[in-house]
Design an enzyme around this catalytic site. Sequence first.
Site, PDB file in Angstrom:
ATOM      1  N   SER A  43       1.775  -5.766 -10.919  1.00 14.59           N
ATOM      2  CA  SER A  43       2.421  -4.660 -10.185  1.00 14.59           C
ATOM      3  C   SER A  43       3.369  -3.906 -11.113  1.00 14.59           C
ATOM      4  O   SER A  43       3.393  -2.678 -11.146  1.00 14.59           O
ATOM      5  CB  SER A  43       3.203  -5.215  -8.987  1.00 14.59           C
ATOM      6  OG  SER A  43       2.359  -5.951  -8.114  1.00 14.59           O
ATOM      7  N   ALA A  80      -0.784  -2.943  -6.016  1.00 14.79           N
ATOM      8  CA  ALA A  80       0.541  -3.295  -6.543  1.00 14.79           C
ATOM      9  C   ALA A  80       1.452  -3.538  -5.357  1.00 14.79           C
ATOM     10  O   ALA A  80       1.428  -2.796  -4.367  1.00 14.79           O
ATOM     11  CB  ALA A  80       1.085  -2.159  -7.396  1.00 14.79           C
ATOM     12  N   LYS A  81       2.245  -4.605  -5.466  1.00 18.96           N
ATOM     13  CA  LYS A  81       3.195  -4.894  -4.390  1.00 18.96           C
ATOM     14  C   LYS A  81       4.491  -4.223  -4.790  1.00 18.96           C
ATOM     15  O   LYS A  81       5.372  -4.838  -5.392  1.00 18.96           O
ATOM     16  CB  LYS A  81       3.358  -6.403  -4.212  1.00 18.96           C
ATOM     17  CG  LYS A  81       3.849  -6.813  -2.854  1.00 18.96           C
ATOM     18  CD  LYS A  81       3.711  -8.318  -2.692  1.00 18.96           C
ATOM     19  CE  LYS A  81       4.414  -8.764  -1.445  1.00 18.96           C
ATOM     20  NZ  LYS A  81       3.784  -8.265  -0.213  1.00 18.96           N
ATOM     21  N   CYS A  82       4.547  -2.901  -4.567  1.00 17.68           N
ATOM     22  CA  CYS A  82       5.744  -2.167  -4.990  1.00 17.68           C
ATOM     23  C   CYS A  82       6.518  -1.699  -3.774  1.00 17.68           C
ATOM     24  O   CYS A  82       5.953  -1.428  -2.710  1.00 17.68           O
ATOM     25  CB  CYS A  82       5.353  -0.994  -5.882  1.00 17.68           C
ATOM     26  SG  CYS A  82       4.256   0.154  -5.118  1.00 17.68           S
ATOM     27  N   TYR A  95       6.077   0.253   0.889  1.00 16.97           N
ATOM     28  CA  TYR A  95       6.533  -0.217   2.199  1.00 16.97           C
ATOM     29  C   TYR A  95       7.264   0.872   2.976  1.00 16.97           C
ATOM     30  O   TYR A  95       7.576   0.701   4.146  1.00 16.97           O
ATOM     31  CB  TYR A  95       7.338  -1.516   2.049  1.00 16.97           C
ATOM     32  CG  TYR A  95       6.408  -2.604   1.587  1.00 16.97           C
ATOM     33  CD1 TYR A  95       6.073  -2.720   0.241  1.00 16.97           C
ATOM     34  CD2 TYR A  95       5.739  -3.424   2.486  1.00 16.97           C
ATOM     35  CE1 TYR A  95       5.142  -3.651  -0.192  1.00 16.97           C
ATOM     36  CE2 TYR A  95       4.812  -4.356   2.061  1.00 16.97           C
ATOM     37  CZ  TYR A  95       4.504  -4.459   0.725  1.00 16.97           C
ATOM     38  OH  TYR A  95       3.572  -5.354   0.297  1.00 16.97           O
TER      39      TYR A  95
END
Length: 305
Positions: free
Chosen positions: A63, A157-159, A163
């Site tokens: 990420s 990507a866990k950005c 969210y």
Amino acid sequence: WDDSASKIWMDGNMVDWKDAKIHALSHVVHYGTSVFEGIRAYDNKKGTCIFRLNEHVKRLFNSAKVYKIDIPYTQEEIAQAIRDTVKINELASCYIRPIVFRGYGQLGVNPLSCPVNTVIAAWEWGSYLGEEGMANGVDVGVSSWRKPAPDTFPTLAKCGANYMNSQLAKLEAIDHGYEEAIMLDYEGHVSEGSGENIFIIEDGVLYTPSMDSSNLKGITRESIKQLANDLGYEVVEERISRERLYFADEVFFSGTAAEVTPIRSIDHKIIGAGKRGPISEELQKTFFDIVEGKKEDKFGWLDYV
Ligand SMILES: Cc1[nH+]cc(COP(=O)(O)O)c(CN[C@@H](CCC(=O)O)C(=O)O)c1O
């Protein structure tokens, strides 16, 4: 929310919960410049174990790569810092949040002059969508907000900024009296929840949106696929049209926080028998039996701290 007894790992030092502060003009505060992970540790008779630690750390580094964030530690150093954070807080089971972000430097969209900061916190976090939901299923709705198109945001990507999209779906779900939202992708196929992956079960076969559905490649999703195959179920990854959600015999969410959460209604339509389905229950029970040490960790998922 004050877990004042807790220590938080910040750039290599353990600091008290109340001292874990950053400057208001940090790049991350203004532009969402962060990448993070959600990881769970479970308590069992052999001690405290972290679920698929290395896979989570690898995804964190991937990420970061998308946003040219150079994490000033190796993957093993981060993995060890995560173990240390669980140990110093004497947490038997907990939720772990490593986050890497652009800190206090110059504002402006260009992040490159801002420092890279790394924080790891851990705390006890129960069922993400409620204990009752784990047993009886949750009521959810399909959101009017879709996941970003693949050429718009990197949903693998866990950005943090992703969210701001998920929050819109979550807020809408709450307004509609739902526990959670299911989001469609940019072409209107089923993608995932605001914070979870999703599976549907049709005639004993599991289906989950393929990785071209603007969904996160969930580590729990991968684990459920392995588990289901091992239990003799076929798992198919494909594009899933919205109405199949309603036709399904069973539907459930998977995720680190959500674990395996059955869904009993979608858009006020009852799913299957309107409760946790038998295959969902079998997968949920087997998942917990493994992390709680009641069944052999045959897939090598558990990293004891
Ligand atoms: C969008 C999204 N999709 C799928 C998943 C499942 O991925 P995995 O945890 O690797 O199986 C998560 C995890 N959501 C994390 C954040 C929840 C939060 O509210 O914050 C989590 O479950 O920790 C997502 O945020």
